[in-house]
Structure formats: structure tokens, C-alpha cells
Design an enzyme around this catalytic site. Sequence first.
Site, PDB file in Angstrom:
ATOM      1  N   SER A   1       4.012   4.139  19.078  1.00  0.00           N
ATOM      2  CA  SER A   1       3.884   5.530  19.529  1.00  0.00           C
ATOM      3  C   SER A   1       2.556   6.164  19.157  1.00  0.00           C
ATOM      4  O   SER A   1       2.364   7.340  19.363  1.00  0.00           O
ATOM      5  CB  SER A   1       5.027   6.364  18.927  1.00  0.00           C
ATOM      6  OG  SER A   1       4.955   6.350  17.519  1.00  0.00           O
TER       7      SER A   1
ATOM      8  N   GLU B   1       8.227   7.458  27.781  1.00  0.00           N
ATOM      9  CA  GLU B   1       9.027   8.233  26.817  1.00  0.00           C
ATOM     10  C   GLU B   1       8.120   8.634  25.650  1.00  0.00           C
ATOM     11  O   GLU B   1       8.266   8.150  24.537  1.00  0.00           O
ATOM     12  CB  GLU B   1      10.210   7.403  26.320  1.00  0.00           C
ATOM     13  CG  GLU B   1      11.118   6.893  27.422  1.00  0.00           C
ATOM     14  CD  GLU B   1      12.158   5.923  26.882  1.00  0.00           C
ATOM     15  OE1 GLU B   1      12.661   6.145  25.767  1.00  0.00           O
ATOM     16  OE2 GLU B   1      12.440   4.943  27.588  1.00  0.00           O
ATOM     17  N   SER B   2       7.188   9.505  25.943  1.00  0.00           N
ATOM     18  CA  SER B   2       6.148   9.848  24.957  1.00  0.00           C
ATOM     19  C   SER B   2       6.651  10.937  24.013  1.00  0.00           C
ATOM     20  O   SER B   2       6.156  12.065  24.003  1.00  0.00           O
ATOM     21  CB  SER B   2       4.876  10.288  25.675  1.00  0.00           C
ATOM     22  OG  SER B   2       4.452   9.272  26.565  1.00  0.00           O
TER      23      SER B   2
ATOM     24  N   ARG C   1       6.532  11.391  20.648  1.00  0.00           N
ATOM     25  CA  ARG C   1       5.633  11.941  19.633  1.00  0.00           C
ATOM     26  C   ARG C   1       4.697  12.985  20.244  1.00  0.00           C
ATOM     27  O   ARG C   1       4.508  14.072  19.697  1.00  0.00           O
ATOM     28  CB  ARG C   1       4.808  10.826  18.996  1.00  0.00           C
ATOM     29  CG  ARG C   1       3.845  11.318  17.916  1.00  0.00           C
ATOM     30  CD  ARG C   1       2.876  10.226  17.513  1.00  0.00           C
ATOM     31  NE  ARG C   1       3.534   9.110  16.877  1.00  0.00           N
ATOM     32  CZ  ARG C   1       3.636   8.944  15.555  1.00  0.00           C
ATOM     33  NH1 ARG C   1       3.109   9.836  14.737  1.00  0.00           N
ATOM     34  NH2 ARG C   1       4.229   7.877  15.067  1.00  0.00           N
TER      35      ARG C   1
ATOM     36  N   TYR D   1     -21.239   4.395 -18.516  1.00  0.00           N
ATOM     37  CA  TYR D   1     -20.876   4.199 -19.921  1.00  0.00           C
ATOM     38  C   TYR D   1     -19.745   5.134 -20.357  1.00  0.00           C
ATOM     39  O   TYR D   1     -18.948   4.769 -21.221  1.00  0.00           O
ATOM     40  CB  TYR D   1     -22.102   4.384 -20.815  1.00  0.00           C
ATOM     41  CG  TYR D   1     -23.008   3.178 -20.798  1.00  0.00           C
ATOM     42  CD1 TYR D   1     -22.577   1.968 -21.332  1.00  0.00           C
ATOM     43  CD2 TYR D   1     -24.280   3.233 -20.235  1.00  0.00           C
ATOM     44  CE1 TYR D   1     -23.397   0.844 -21.308  1.00  0.00           C
ATOM     45  CE2 TYR D   1     -25.101   2.120 -20.201  1.00  0.00           C
ATOM     46  CZ  TYR D   1     -24.648   0.918 -20.743  1.00  0.00           C
ATOM     47  OH  TYR D   1     -25.448  -0.194 -20.719  1.00  0.00           O
ATOM     48  N   ALA D   2     -19.652   6.318 -19.743  1.00  0.00           N
ATOM     49  CA  ALA D   2     -18.537   7.208 -20.060  1.00  0.00           C
ATOM     50  C   ALA D   2     -17.214   6.579 -19.620  1.00  0.00           C
ATOM     51  O   ALA D   2     -16.216   6.594 -20.358  1.00  0.00           O
ATOM     52  CB  ALA D   2     -18.738   8.557 -19.386  1.00  0.00           C
TER      53      ALA D   2
ATOM     54  N   CYS E   1      11.380  14.717  -9.033  1.00  0.00           N
ATOM     55  CA  CYS E   1      10.906  14.071 -10.263  1.00  0.00           C
ATOM     56  C   CYS E   1      10.267  12.720  -9.965  1.00  0.00           C
ATOM     57  O   CYS E   1       9.975  11.948 -10.874  1.00  0.00           O
ATOM     58  CB  CYS E   1      12.072  13.895 -11.241  1.00  0.00           C
ATOM     59  SG  CYS E   1      13.355  12.761 -10.656  1.00  0.00           S
ATOM     60  N   ASP E   2      10.028  12.430  -8.690  1.00  0.00           N
ATOM     61  CA  ASP E   2       9.479  11.149  -8.271  1.00  0.00           C
ATOM     62  C   ASP E   2       7.956  11.218  -8.263  1.00  0.00           C
ATOM     63  O   ASP E   2       7.374  12.165  -7.739  1.00  0.00           O
ATOM     64  CB  ASP E   2       9.995  10.796  -6.872  1.00  0.00           C
ATOM     65  CG  ASP E   2       9.848   9.325  -6.552  1.00  0.00           C
ATOM     66  OD1 ASP E   2       8.727   8.807  -6.681  1.00  0.00           O
ATOM     67  OD2 ASP E   2      10.851   8.703  -6.166  1.00  0.00           O
TER      68      ASP E   2
END
Length: 429
Positions: free
Chosen positions: A14, A100-101, A103, A165-166, A253-254
Site C-alpha cells: 500500500s 482499493e487504495s 491508505r 576523547y570525551a 511503562c514500555d
Amino acid sequence: MLDCLQLLHFHIGSQIPSTDLLQEGVYEAAQIYSELVRLGANMKVIDIGGSLGIDYDGSKSGNSDLSVSYGLEEYASAVVNAIRVICDRKSIKHPIICSESGRAIVSHNSILIFEAMDAAAPKIPAINQVNIPFIMEGLSEDARADYCNLSEAAMRHDNETCLFYADQLKQRCVEQFKEGTLGIEQLGAVDGLFDLVTKMIGASEPVRTYLVNLSVFSSIADSWSIGQVFSIVPIHRLDEKPTVKGVMSDLTCDSDGKIDKFIGGLTSLPLHELDNGSGGGGGSANGRYFLGMFLGGAYQEALGGFHNLFGGSSVVTVLQSDGPQSFAVTRTMHGSSCADVLRMMQHEPELMFDTLKHRAEEFCGFDVAALSGSIARSFHNMPYLELASSCSLTALNNGGFYYCNEEDYNAALVESGASEEEQWSYCIA
């Protein structure tokens, strides 16, 4: 039974980005169609299933999953020409062509509006707050060498070497912490030094995390599941320049409940400061800050589940009209309440309420009518965050009429005869 076969249906996707890819699939389908005719099938129709894509990012590119390089006329021309070439070559009658468009038809017809409830900004220490002697305690020889190289690069104003280096110092300290040879206070101090270095050399700007009142899994499922990028912008304060960068974290919480990929390959979005004490300035009414996600009409709510017990959002149907505002609210539907979500999980909210009420009466030892009313409202409310408000703006599911005080609402409710399921408070969610 071969003579009963009349339709060939196929679907190549689609979101096909270019007409070259589209024609390749249609050519193959047309070959199958012509072979079925040769074998005696009474073929009449080819249904190409869809494939008409959406230009999500505005680039009009044929090399992106977020865009398409063609318009509706080019799409139709590519399909028709591919089928015509094959049919003419095989001297077959041209078929009826169906598309059957889905989307492309529905994506533009839905806007998800959600609120940013809070924002958290990383706290970067000032240069006089960095305790270098404390950081150096316990560092390995390699880590000490990284710090010395970082200091020398800073004196030379060599920003690229500073960043190298950081970052290397930070990674070495993380490994030391895992081994137990570096304390958490020193690790935190090194993190602060790294953030300060990146800020001072302009390698990155602090990105705030905006807590948004939604569930990615319920309302923007494709963002989580397939990495789909949608257009997300503030829907007010558009006369103010956004001054901060932000990503979004939902209520679940995910750890996947976040939005950190945006149109244009951005990993943060230009946003405004919040007025609620979490960011300062700005001018939105009542300190509230709403954003909109566009082009999400295909699949999002339908695919969304009840992950972390968050249901679907409330729905307001808006149609064009000839009125002064050019639109009309024609229907309102309340989203899933806490009780609805519990029923979906095979629980019995009525029994749960009775149990909570009896326990409150047993252990509190005083009149629990107010507490019982609060519990009952919790079951009726949606599972999303609710801001305390003196507004009693309410709505009846009878055509989108709104009332700004409870007396008018109750009078209209009696007159309308609306059932309990058809009435809802617009301020709840």
C-alpha cells in the site's frame, strides 16, 4: 468451474514509492490474467488491490518509504498502460480495472490531537560545578590519559578531538562501573562532564523529553511496530518560534513507548517551552500545549490494542460546512473508560467496585460516600491523565452540542433522553 473464474485480485503493497515498481508488479499480474484467459477462464476484472502511496514527508521521492514520486493521474496511467500493453500483445479484451487504495483515501481524514503534560530537560552542570579532582579519583590509567588528551584538545580548540576523547572517557568509566572499580557518584560526574563538553563545542543541543497524554501502542501503532514516521507539529502558538528540541514519551511503562523519529530524518522536533512550570515562557492558554499527528487515518486506531491497559482515544467527527467557521462538529464518541478496558481484559469492574467499597467501609470506619463516588468516577474515566479543572464543559452524543455549566447540561440531558452511555464529560480525557 474454470468458466466461473472472472476476477484476478492481487496486492503488492500500500506504499509503492515509484511507478517503475508499480508497473513491474502490474505487468506480472497482467501476464497471469492473460494466461487464465488462454486456459479458458471467463476473465473480466483485474483488482490491483491498492499500492497508491502517501507523500508523508513532502519530498515527492521515489527512493523513500515515506513518499511517492507520482500523483493520482500518473498512478492511473501506469496501471492502465501496463495492462493494455499485455492485453494488446495477447489480443485479449481489456478488463475492468479496480483499485482499493485504502491508505490514500483515508490517511488525510484523521488527525490525532494529544497534549504534552510535562517536559524534562537534561541538567548540564556549569563549568565551575565540575569537580575534576573528584572525577580523577579511581580512574584507570587509560581513562586518565583520555582526560589529559581531552584537556589538550580543548586548549587547541580542536572540537572533533575533544568529542572523541570525551566519548572514550565516558565509555571507559562505564566499563569501570560495571566492574565495580568506580563509584556511581564519579560515573555521574563523568556524564555531566561529557554533556558539558558536547554543549560547549556545539556537538549537540540538549533535547527535552515531553510526556504526552497518549499510548503509542494504542494510537500510533505503526510508529512502534514498523518505524513509520508521521507528521507531528504543534497545533497552536504557531506565531511563536519554537526554541527547544524535544522527543516524546507516552504514558506506558514500555521503553518502546516513545517518538524520536520525525519527518526529514530528524531525531528531535522543534517545540515550545511549556507554561506549566516545566519549561518556562510561552503563551498558550492555561499553560496547556497540544500537538497534532497528521496522515494517520489508515490503520492506526484499528491496529491499536490495550497495551498497558490504555484504550482508544475519544473521537470527534468534523465535517465541512457553509457556516462562518466552515466546519461543524457532527458527532462525539467517548474513548474506552477504565471499566471498558477492564472488561476487555476479562475482569468485572462492577464486582471490583463493590469489593473496594466494602473494604473502604470496613477499614475506614466513617462515611465513605465521597470515597465511593470518587472510586466510581475512576472506573468511568478514561485511563489517561486528567488535569484538574473548574470547567464543567460537557457534551451529549446527540450532534455535538456543548454546555459550559452543569445546570444547562443536566437540563439538556433530561430533554434529550440520552442514555448513560451516550453522555460524557468533555473535560475528563
